[in-house]
Design a protein around this motif. Sequence first.
Motif, short mmCIF file in Angstrom:
data_model
loop_
_atom_site.label_atom_id
_atom_site.label_comp_id
_atom_site.label_asym_id
_atom_site.label_seq_id
_atom_site.Cartn_x
_atom_site.Cartn_y
_atom_site.Cartn_z
N LEU A 217 0.74 -1.36 -7.23
CA LEU A 217 0.88 0.01 -7.73
C LEU A 217 0.97 -0.02 -9.24
O LEU A 217 1.51 -0.96 -9.83
CB LEU A 217 2.15 0.66 -7.15
CG LEU A 217 2.27 0.62 -5.62
CD1 LEU A 217 3.67 1.00 -5.20
CD2 LEU A 217 1.26 1.55 -4.98
N GLY A 218 0.47 1.01 -9.88
CA GLY A 218 0.57 1.05 -11.33
C GLY A 218 -0.46 1.98 -11.94
O GLY A 218 -1.46 2.34 -11.31
N LYS A 224 -3.99 -4.44 -12.68
CA LYS A 224 -3.75 -4.64 -11.24
C LYS A 224 -4.72 -5.67 -10.67
O LYS A 224 -4.34 -6.49 -9.83
CB LYS A 224 -3.86 -3.29 -10.51
CG LYS A 224 -2.81 -2.28 -10.94
CD LYS A 224 -2.84 -1.04 -10.10
CE LYS A 224 -4.04 -0.17 -10.36
NZ LYS A 224 -4.04 0.45 -11.71
N ASP A 333 0.37 7.99 -6.07
CA ASP A 333 1.61 7.89 -5.30
C ASP A 333 1.23 8.10 -3.84
O ASP A 333 1.11 9.25 -3.37
CB ASP A 333 2.62 8.93 -5.77
CG ASP A 333 3.99 8.74 -5.12
OD1 ASP A 333 4.03 8.15 -4.01
OD2 ASP A 333 4.99 9.18 -5.69
N ARG A 357 4.74 -3.52 -8.23
CA ARG A 357 4.54 -2.47 -9.24
C ARG A 357 4.22 -3.09 -10.58
O ARG A 357 4.99 -3.89 -11.11
CB ARG A 357 5.79 -1.60 -9.36
CG ARG A 357 5.68 -0.51 -10.43
CD ARG A 357 6.97 0.27 -10.58
NE ARG A 357 6.88 1.18 -11.71
CZ ARG A 357 7.19 0.86 -12.97
NH1 ARG A 357 7.61 -0.37 -13.24
NH2 ARG A 357 7.08 1.76 -13.94
#
Length: 497
Positions: A217-218, A224, A333, A357
């Motif tokens: 996530l990020g 990523k 999200d 994350r």
Amino acid sequence: MLLEVNTTLVSNRELEQLFPAISMFMRRMVSHDYASVAIYDEAAHSLSLYPLDSPLTQGLIAADATLPVRETPAGSALLEREAKIFNLLDLTKIHSRFVDQMLHQGIRSLCCIPLLTRKGTVGTLNLGSKEDRAFEPGDIGLLKQVAAQVAIALDNARAYREIAELTDKLEKEKLYLEDEIRAELNFEEIVGESPALKHVLTQARTVAPSDASVLILGETGTGKELIARAIHRMSSRKDASFIKLNCAAIPTGLLESELFGHERGAFTGAISQKVGRLELADKGTLFLDEVGEIPLELQPKLLRVLQDQEFERLGSTRTIRVNIRLVAATNRDLAKSVAAREFRSDLFYRLNVFPVRMPPLRERVNDVPLLVRYFVQKFARRMNKPIETIPTETMNALVGWEWPGNVRELENFIERSVILSAGSVLNVPLAELVPASSSLFNGTLENLERQHIIRILRETRGVIAGSHGAAVRLGLKRTTLQSRILKMGITRDEFQS
């Protein structure tokens, strides 16, 4: 006759060439009105019927080319591994839509010979006739010998096709990997010493040895993909392929084909078979970037792959098993997407086995100087420029900027700065940056630019024009630099002192 059969069949390695050759011999040996070869698909437990040249074959097989084994007379010959002769009474006792069609076409007797090899039964050779008791036990001996040679020829053709498909897959994988090598990555190595980054690397080292799904996530530009590659390199699959698919970069209508592949003719424009990314990633790692962009209708199919490690290409009923490790990434999200019914909860739980994350660059402020130096060296070496100095005020400005585009934005900005730099000092277009907090600076942005110009004028000893002048080093026209000197009130004493 048998020698001629053998010579002809062995010389044909393609199924499309093999079936006409079989047809020719069948017409010469046994009188019949219907002929086909049924090839056994063990995974689907079905028979695929291929027509041989005979009067009734096309009308029958066009109706249903693939049938469950137990719904065909050929199925009993296949399962019992012995030749079967069916008369009219035998056929009427078989409850099958295909047999009903045969009877409707006038077939009154049928002979099915299993095609046996050392590896098992590959299918059956089937002959039908409108005559009662058209096939006698005396015909079986010759047909068995022909069937034995047909079985070997089919087995060879299947092996040849599998080798050709594997070769094609390796070629496509090679091209894919070459494209990946040529593609520009966000950065080549993980650079930074901040606690936030070290925590991510610890998580990557922890999860890498397992085959668990990882969800990275990020925000966009945080690196990523780099972490996904690091997980792959530290896993037991490091010698296999790392296959990437950006779900947001491919139109929705083509995403399923890219992921699962398709057969020739599966849809308009599918002129050849395509191997999907899932097959390319077999025994390796599949990285799905922007996984949150996968449409709802495609999500159950991806969930099935994660649960059962199997799928079918578009336009095919053959189940393909794969052994993949999935690493997914998203800047969305997904929990909110699940609540809004834009993403399946069961797929989210399968992806979210081990979440990682990636911190944004504003949470890694201490890493900015390291990244700046790394990118300056990278691009200066690539452009063959001797940049050796980064002014303090320039570095302060870079550290003070929030970098909403994260590492990717910083990399692109430094590349542009290296292009603008003509001498040994990095020339940064400071006007493009707006400071995150004025408390970080001793003065305004204009003062920072003023100090930078004074520094360059000192190094060039006040020379503005020429190939080694201040204007070239600042990436400005001579007249533009002179205008700025006047506007900022820079005096000769300031750069000659």
